[in-house]
Design an enzyme around this catalytic site. Structure first.
Site, short mmCIF file in Angstrom:
data_model
loop_
_atom_site.label_atom_id
_atom_site.label_comp_id
_atom_site.label_asym_id
_atom_site.label_seq_id
_atom_site.Cartn_x
_atom_site.Cartn_y
_atom_site.Cartn_z
N THR A 38 0.87 -1.17 0.00
CA THR A 38 0.00 0.00 0.00
C THR A 38 0.91 1.23 0.00
OG1 THR A 38 0.03 0.27 2.40
CG2 THR A 38 -1.63 -1.25 1.49
N GLU A 86 -3.46 -1.14 8.38
CA GLU A 86 -3.53 0.31 8.18
C GLU A 86 -3.18 0.88 9.55
OE1 GLU A 86 -3.95 2.23 5.59
OE2 GLU A 86 -4.25 0.59 4.17
N SER A 87 -2.19 1.78 9.60
CA SER A 87 -1.63 2.12 10.91
C SER A 87 -1.72 3.60 11.32
CB SER A 87 -0.16 1.70 10.96
OG SER A 87 0.61 2.53 10.11
N THR A 135 -1.24 -2.84 19.52
CA THR A 135 -0.82 -1.50 19.94
C THR A 135 -1.35 -1.17 21.32
OG1 THR A 135 -1.16 0.83 19.44
CG2 THR A 135 -2.83 -0.65 18.62
N ASP A 136 -0.70 -0.21 21.98
CA ASP A 136 -1.22 0.27 23.27
C ASP A 136 -2.50 1.10 23.11
OD1 ASP A 136 -0.12 2.57 22.12
OD2 ASP A 136 1.24 3.03 23.78
N GLU A 137 -2.78 1.54 21.86
CA GLU A 137 -3.94 2.42 21.67
C GLU A 137 -5.27 1.73 21.95
OE1 GLU A 137 -4.06 5.03 18.37
OE2 GLU A 137 -1.89 5.29 18.32
N TYR A 161 -9.00 3.57 14.01
CA TYR A 161 -7.79 2.72 13.96
C TYR A 161 -7.73 1.82 15.19
CZ TYR A 161 -2.95 1.38 14.97
OH TYR A 161 -1.83 0.68 15.32
N LYS A 165 -8.00 -2.31 15.62
CA LYS A 165 -6.95 -3.14 16.22
C LYS A 165 -7.54 -3.93 17.40
CE LYS A 165 -3.13 -3.41 15.37
NZ LYS A 165 -2.36 -4.27 14.41
N ASN A 191 6.54 3.45 18.30
CA ASN A 191 7.89 3.12 17.82
C ASN A 191 8.48 4.29 17.06
OD1 ASN A 191 8.02 -0.42 17.04
ND2 ASN A 191 6.84 0.58 18.62
N ARG A 225 3.20 10.61 24.56
CA ARG A 225 3.41 9.29 23.95
C ARG A 225 4.63 8.65 24.59
NH1 ARG A 225 -0.97 10.39 22.83
NH2 ARG A 225 -2.07 10.35 20.83
P1 NAD Z 1 3.10 0.65 8.44
O1 NAD Z 1 1.89 1.39 8.04
O2 NAD Z 1 4.43 1.30 8.34
O3 NAD Z 1 3.19 -0.72 7.63
C1 NAD Z 1 2.08 -1.53 7.37
C2 NAD Z 1 2.46 -2.50 6.26
O4 NAD Z 1 1.33 -3.35 6.02
C3 NAD Z 1 2.79 -1.82 4.93
O5 NAD Z 1 3.95 -2.38 4.36
C4 NAD Z 1 1.57 -2.11 4.06
O6 NAD Z 1 1.87 -2.20 2.68
C5 NAD Z 1 1.12 -3.45 4.63
N1 NAD Z 1 -0.32 -3.71 4.40
C6 NAD Z 1 -1.35 -2.85 4.64
N2 NAD Z 1 -2.51 -3.43 4.28
C7 NAD Z 1 -2.20 -4.69 3.85
C8 NAD Z 1 -2.98 -5.77 3.39
N3 NAD Z 1 -4.31 -5.70 3.28
N4 NAD Z 1 -2.35 -6.92 3.04
C9 NAD Z 1 -0.99 -7.02 3.14
N5 NAD Z 1 -0.21 -6.01 3.56
C10 NAD Z 1 -0.81 -4.85 3.92
O7 NAD Z 1 2.82 0.17 9.95
P2 NAD Z 1 3.84 -0.03 11.14
O8 NAD Z 1 3.98 1.25 11.86
O9 NAD Z 1 5.02 -0.77 10.67
O10 NAD Z 1 2.96 -0.98 12.09
C11 NAD Z 1 3.03 -2.41 11.95
C12 NAD Z 1 2.10 -3.03 12.97
O11 NAD Z 1 2.51 -2.66 14.28
C13 NAD Z 1 0.65 -2.61 12.83
O12 NAD Z 1 -0.15 -3.74 13.08
C14 NAD Z 1 0.46 -1.57 13.92
O13 NAD Z 1 -0.87 -1.56 14.36
C15 NAD Z 1 1.41 -2.08 14.98
N6 NAD Z 1 1.99 -1.07 15.88
C16 NAD Z 1 2.59 0.05 15.38
C17 NAD Z 1 3.21 0.95 16.25
C18 NAD Z 1 3.91 2.19 15.74
O14 NAD Z 1 4.34 3.02 16.54
N7 NAD Z 1 4.10 2.36 14.44
C19 NAD Z 1 3.18 0.71 17.63
C20 NAD Z 1 2.54 -0.44 18.10
C21 NAD Z 1 1.96 -1.32 17.22
O1 DAU Z 2 0.84 4.06 20.32
C1 DAU Z 2 1.11 3.24 19.23
C2 DAU Z 2 0.62 3.90 17.97
O2 DAU Z 2 1.54 4.95 17.68
C3 DAU Z 2 0.51 2.94 16.80
O3 DAU Z 2 -0.46 1.98 17.09
C4 DAU Z 2 0.15 3.69 15.52
O4 DAU Z 2 0.15 2.81 14.42
C5 DAU Z 2 1.19 4.77 15.29
O5 DAU Z 2 0.87 5.53 14.14
C6 DAU Z 2 1.28 5.68 16.51
O6 DAU Z 2 0.07 6.45 16.67
P1 DAU Z 2 0.09 7.99 17.11
O7 DAU Z 2 -1.17 8.61 16.70
O8 DAU Z 2 0.50 8.12 18.53
O9 DAU Z 2 1.35 8.49 16.19
P2 DAU Z 2 1.55 9.80 15.31
O10 DAU Z 2 2.99 9.80 14.89
O11 DAU Z 2 0.53 9.95 14.25
O12 DAU Z 2 1.34 10.97 16.35
C7 DAU Z 2 2.11 11.05 17.54
C8 DAU Z 2 1.57 12.21 18.34
O13 DAU Z 2 1.91 13.43 17.67
C9 DAU Z 2 0.06 12.23 18.46
O14 DAU Z 2 -0.28 12.74 19.74
C10 DAU Z 2 -0.40 13.19 17.38
C11 DAU Z 2 0.74 14.18 17.31
N1 DAU Z 2 1.01 14.78 15.98
C12 DAU Z 2 1.15 13.93 14.93
C13 DAU Z 2 1.42 14.44 13.66
C14 DAU Z 2 1.55 13.52 12.47
C15 DAU Z 2 1.19 16.14 15.86
O15 DAU Z 2 1.09 16.91 16.84
N2 DAU Z 2 1.46 16.65 14.61
C16 DAU Z 2 1.58 15.85 13.50
O16 DAU Z 2 1.80 16.37 12.39
#
Ligand code: NAD
Ligand code: DAU
Length: 367
Positions: A38, A86-87, A135-137, A161, A165, A191, A225
């Site tokens: 995606t 979708e994240s 996720t913690d969310e 979202y 999850k 992360n 966060r």
């Molecule tokens: P990301 O959005 O960077 O990556 C998601 C990946 O999944 C992409 O490569 C995308 O192409 C693929 N994908 C999406 N829809 C798909 C489908 N239908 N079939 C196959 N592949 C598909 O996400 P991320 O930040 O790497 O997060 C990975 C996982 O970890 C997620 O499940 C998210 O909920 C969880 N998570 C993320 C964080 C964070 O801070 N980013 C924290 C805790 C948990």
């Molecule tokens: O807690 C784990 C989650 O962390 C994961 O499950 C999600 O996939 C991941 O995207 C992340 O979610 P957040 O919403 O916490 O992350 P994001 O980077 O979008 O935003 C972090 C914080 O910063 C949030 O409080 C919103 C704020 N923010 C974000 C953006 C993109 C801003 O203030 N300005 C911005 O432009």
């Protein structure tokens, strides 16, 4: 004994870091990555492993149950690590449908395929594992005085979202209790690190500083966060696969809470220092405020708040600490420096993501 892993979402941020970690630590294991590519998936994130004999990439959708069954059967997969999702919370607010489709229907399709191949067809009734990355969310939001989220905190997701999850977590749990599928789940905090898509806060701020763009702060910027270096998340999943109890969930985090505005100010300071100590950066990024000895904090811009914005997340990792011996290897100081340096050294990766040329390449490769 060598294992065969199916890693869904392995071309995404955490998935790609996990694949690097795994192939370096367990070179004898086979890793099959399934990713739909995606907007968030990026094969360039897997360039370093693309020639490994033990690595296979398959472009496909986790909703395609027949494809999952074929992969489990033909590769003899014993361990499924499920990252695909979708994240991005903001996208779930403007377009929730894709979140229900991938995060709920997609996870259910994986569970059905795993049950069918491993249990019903008896390919591997004993030594299989379905690890679900969550996720913690799902626990909702905390006030400043609340204790951190533990594994027994009630689910209270607030965004489409996190609700999607939470639904997937419940399905994973149900497939264990009802059918005996051997599952584990991890709920991790935010992360950060290499290969993080620049729509998320930390990579957005780093890349915007380098391109002299505004740094948008939602609302008052006091939302909190709990940040963990991405490789420490991979290490936590490794420990759960090794020592985790089937049917259990584990919270992963590093006790590292930051208000958004403070983390943005810190990144500005670190970037200004990097420019001051390395004149080559001003040549490479002439538009950056710091290239002209300016203050990157001048780019900070307060914008309208995210609807339903969760105020605070914090993970209590006591269970993973005591039962698995989990401890993050990076401090925030070392992790954020590594991250900044990675974005400075890998402009090609994020500039191609941002200008659309990576997308064009995918369309040419895969149609
Ligand atoms: P990301 O959005 O960077 O990556 C998601 C990946 O999944 C992409 O490569 C995308 O192409 C693929 N994908 C999406 N829809 C798909 C489908 N239908 N079939 C196959 N592949 C598909 O996400 P991320 O930040 O790497 O997060 C990975 C996982 O970890 C997620 O499940 C998210 O909920 C969880 N998570 C993320 C964080 C964070 O801070 N980013 C924290 C805790 C948990
Ligand atoms: O807690 C784990 C989650 O962390 C994961 O499950 C999600 O996939 C991941 O995207 C992340 O979610 P957040 O919403 O916490 O992350 P994001 O980077 O979008 O935003 C972090 C914080 O910063 C949030 O409080 C919103 C704020 N923010 C974000 C953006 C993109 C801003 O203030 N300005 C911005 O432009």
């Amino acid at each position: 004994m060598a294992r065969v892993l199916l890693v869904t979402g392995g071309a995404g941020f955490i998935g790609a870091n996990f694949v690097h970690y795994w192939l370096a630590k367990y070179p004898e294991d086979n890793v099959v990555v399934l990713d739909a590519l995606t907007y968030a998936g990026n094969l360039a994130s897997l360039d370093a492993v693309k020639d490994a004999a033990t690595y296979t990439f398959v472009r496909g959708d986790i909703c395609d149950q027949a494809l999952i069954e074929k992969l489990l059967r033909e590769h003899g997969v014993d361990t499924l690590v499920h990252f695909a999702a979708e994240s991005h919370v903001d996208r779930s607010i403007t377009g929730p449908d894709a979140f229900i489709e991938t995060n709920v229907i997609g996870t259910h399709s994986l569970l059905k395929a795993a049950k069918k191949i491993w249990l019903d067809e008896g390919q591997n009734p004993e030594n299989h594992r379905f690890h679900h990355v969550s996720t913690d969310e799902v626990y909702g939001t905390l006030t400043a005085d609340d204790p951190a989220f533990s594994e027994t905190t009630a689910y209270a997701p607030n965004s489409p979202y996190s609700a999607s999850k939470a639904a997937s977590d419940h399905l994973v749990r149900a497939y264990h209790h009802t059918y005996g599928l051997k599952v584990t789940t991890s709920n991790c905090s935010n992360n950060y690190g290499p290969f993080h898509f620049p729509e998320k806060l930390i990579p957005l701020v780093i890349t915007n500083i380098l391109h002299n763009k505004a740094l948008p702060i939602y609302g008052d910027g006091q939302q909190v966060r709990d940040w963990l270096y991405v490789v420490d998340h991979a290490r936590g999943i490794d420990l759960i696969l090794e020592k985790g109890v089937i049917g259990e969930t584990y919270n992963i985090g590093g006790i590292n809470e930051w208000a958004n505005i403070d983390i943005v100010k810190l990144i500005c300071e670190l970037m200004d220092k990097a420019f001051a100590s390395d004149p080559a950066l001003a040549q490479r990024f002439p538009a950056a405020v710091a290239a002209n000895a300016g203050d990157s904090q001048s780019l900070i811009t307060y914008v309208k708040d995210r609807p339903g914005h969760d105020r605070r997340y914090a993970i209590d990792p006591a269970k993973a600490n005591s039962e698995l011996g989990y401890q993050p290897a990076e401090t925030f100081e070392t992790g954020i420096r590594k991250t900044l340096n990675w974005y400075i050294d890998n402009t090609d990766w994020w500039e191609k993501v941002m200008d659309g040329s990576y997308r064009n390449w995918i369309e040419k490769q895969y149609g």
